[in-house]
Design a protein around this motif. Sequence first.
Motif, PDB file in Angstrom:
ATOM      1  N   ARG A  47       0.864  -1.180   0.000  1.00  0.00           N
ATOM      2  CA  ARG A  47       0.000   0.000   0.000  1.00  0.00           C
ATOM      3  C   ARG A  47       0.894   1.221   0.000  1.00  0.00           C
ATOM      4  O   ARG A  47       2.086   1.139   0.278  1.00  0.00           O
ATOM      5  N   ILE A  48       0.316   2.345  -0.340  1.00  0.00           N
ATOM      6  CA  ILE A  48       1.053   3.602  -0.416  1.00  0.00           C
ATOM      7  C   ILE A  48       0.330   4.619   0.455  1.00  0.00           C
ATOM      8  O   ILE A  48      -0.896   4.726   0.411  1.00  0.00           O
ATOM      9  N   ILE A  49       1.098   5.339   1.251  1.00  0.00           N
ATOM     10  CA  ILE A  49       0.542   6.356   2.140  1.00  0.00           C
ATOM     11  C   ILE A  49       1.007   7.729   1.646  1.00  0.00           C
ATOM     12  O   ILE A  49       2.204   7.970   1.516  1.00  0.00           O
ATOM     13  N   VAL A  91       4.781   0.761   1.463  1.00  0.00           N
ATOM     14  CA  VAL A  91       4.601  -0.209   2.539  1.00  0.00           C
ATOM     15  C   VAL A  91       4.389  -1.595   1.953  1.00  0.00           C
ATOM     16  O   VAL A  91       3.526  -1.792   1.092  1.00  0.00           O
ATOM     17  N   SER A  92       5.186  -2.546   2.444  1.00  0.00           N
ATOM     18  CA  SER A  92       4.966  -3.949   2.111  1.00  0.00           C
ATOM     19  C   SER A  92       3.982  -4.499   3.136  1.00  0.00           C
ATOM     20  O   SER A  92       4.180  -4.340   4.346  1.00  0.00           O
ATOM     21  N   VAL A  93       2.917  -5.101   2.652  1.00  0.00           N
ATOM     22  CA  VAL A  93       1.886  -5.673   3.526  1.00  0.00           C
ATOM     23  C   VAL A  93       1.991  -7.190   3.393  1.00  0.00           C
ATOM     24  O   VAL A  93       1.403  -7.794   2.495  1.00  0.00           O
ATOM     25  N   ARG A  94       2.758  -7.791   4.269  1.00  0.00           N
ATOM     26  CA  ARG A  94       2.995  -9.236   4.190  1.00  0.00           C
ATOM     27  C   ARG A  94       1.739 -10.011   4.565  1.00  0.00           C
ATOM     28  O   ARG A  94       1.157  -9.783   5.620  1.00  0.00           O
ATOM     29  N   GLN A  95       1.375 -10.923   3.682  1.00  0.00           N
ATOM     30  CA  GLN A  95       0.181 -11.742   3.868  1.00  0.00           C
ATOM     31  C   GLN A  95       0.594 -13.194   4.114  1.00  0.00           C
ATOM     32  O   GLN A  95       1.619 -13.635   3.588  1.00  0.00           O
ATOM     33  N   LYS A  96      -0.194 -13.900   4.855  1.00  0.00           N
ATOM     34  CA  LYS A  96       0.082 -15.327   5.068  1.00  0.00           C
ATOM     35  C   LYS A  96      -0.133 -16.043   3.741  1.00  0.00           C
ATOM     36  O   LYS A  96      -1.168 -15.890   3.103  1.00  0.00           O
ATOM     37  N   ASN A 138      10.566   2.104  15.365  1.00  0.00           N
ATOM     38  CA  ASN A 138       9.227   2.010  15.969  1.00  0.00           C
ATOM     39  C   ASN A 138       8.496   3.351  15.899  1.00  0.00           C
ATOM     40  O   ASN A 138       7.299   3.390  15.614  1.00  0.00           O
ATOM     41  N   ALA A 139       9.215   4.447  16.154  1.00  0.00           N
ATOM     42  CA  ALA A 139       8.582   5.775  16.121  1.00  0.00           C
ATOM     43  C   ALA A 139       8.049   6.084  14.726  1.00  0.00           C
ATOM     44  O   ALA A 139       6.931   6.596  14.572  1.00  0.00           O
ATOM     45  N   VAL A 140       8.812   5.741  13.698  1.00  0.00           N
ATOM     46  CA  VAL A 140       8.389   6.015  12.318  1.00  0.00           C
ATOM     47  C   VAL A 140       7.240   5.077  11.929  1.00  0.00           C
ATOM     48  O   VAL A 140       6.284   5.496  11.270  1.00  0.00           O
ATOM     49  N   SER A 141       7.303   3.835  12.365  1.00  0.00           N
ATOM     50  CA  SER A 141       6.193   2.900  12.103  1.00  0.00           C
ATOM     51  C   SER A 141       4.900   3.410  12.724  1.00  0.00           C
ATOM     52  O   SER A 141       3.841   3.370  12.094  1.00  0.00           O
ATOM     53  N   ARG A 142       4.999   3.901  13.955  1.00  0.00           N
ATOM     54  CA  ARG A 142       3.800   4.446  14.625  1.00  0.00           C
ATOM     55  C   ARG A 142       3.286   5.689  13.901  1.00  0.00           C
ATOM     56  O   ARG A 142       2.076   5.887  13.775  1.00  0.00           O
ATOM     57  N   ALA A 143       4.196   6.518  13.413  1.00  0.00           N
ATOM     58  CA  ALA A 143       3.788   7.737  12.692  1.00  0.00           C
ATOM     59  C   ALA A 143       3.007   7.399  11.425  1.00  0.00           C
ATOM     60  O   ALA A 143       2.188   8.194  10.976  1.00  0.00           O
ATOM     61  N   ALA A 147       0.557  -1.665  10.624  1.00  0.00           N
ATOM     62  CA  ALA A 147       0.125  -2.876  11.321  1.00  0.00           C
ATOM     63  C   ALA A 147       1.336  -3.793  11.504  1.00  0.00           C
ATOM     64  O   ALA A 147       2.393  -3.578  10.903  1.00  0.00           O
ATOM     65  N   LYS A 148       1.180  -4.824  12.309  1.00  0.00           N
ATOM     66  CA  LYS A 148       2.299  -5.734  12.598  1.00  0.00           C
ATOM     67  C   LYS A 148       2.821  -6.446  11.361  1.00  0.00           C
ATOM     68  O   LYS A 148       3.991  -6.804  11.306  1.00  0.00           O
ATOM     69  N   ASN A 149       1.989  -6.650  10.370  1.00  0.00           N
ATOM     70  CA  ASN A 149       2.420  -7.350   9.161  1.00  0.00           C
ATOM     71  C   ASN A 149       2.928  -6.396   8.076  1.00  0.00           C
ATOM     72  O   ASN A 149       3.163  -6.813   6.957  1.00  0.00           O
TER      73      ASN A 149
END
Length: 183
Positions: A47-49, A91-96, A138-143, A147-149
């Motif tokens: 996805r793209i933000i 963003v890479s959205v890793r899927q099972k 972690n700070a940039v991920s939160r910004a 999600a965890k994946n």
Amino acid sequence: MRSLVEAVASRRSYSRVTDAAPTHAELLPLVAAAGRVADHSSLRPWRIIELRGDARGRLGRAFVKDAGAHGPDAEKLEQKPFRAPLLLAIVSVRQKSEKVPGWEQDAVAAGVAHTLSLLLDDAGWGVFWRTGTHTRSNAVSRAHDLAKNERLLGWLYVGGVPDGSREGHRTSIDPERYLTVLG
């Protein structure tokens, strides 16, 4: 009209851009086209933000927090996202998946990013792909509300091309050096 090969061969990175930027509506067909990259099992693991305006300030503050910077160093870090009017977080959205490992899903997201950068360049925009240690913070991920994946691969910094800019010129490669034949 340039051929696809000519367009790709003439692509440049622009670390300095003007305050002009494509609108959300102008981005939509480019993102749709970039989404056509090879994608094993059609997982669409990306996805793209869009970050504009104060969202860039939120990212700058996350850079400062991640680095534990103070004073002039903090001010410099906080301003980095303001080098372009538009940042596109990739963003890479890793899927099972039993068939598609995580690295391959990351490769699809990277393919989308690169294709989008080519499309933006072809549309006349200046683009620079920035990565670095902040992508794993972690700070940039939160910004980015990841999600965890999800894994942040970097940002496309996008803006107008400055008049007369010759920035980012690259010499051509010798394709014989990189294309080998298995006998």
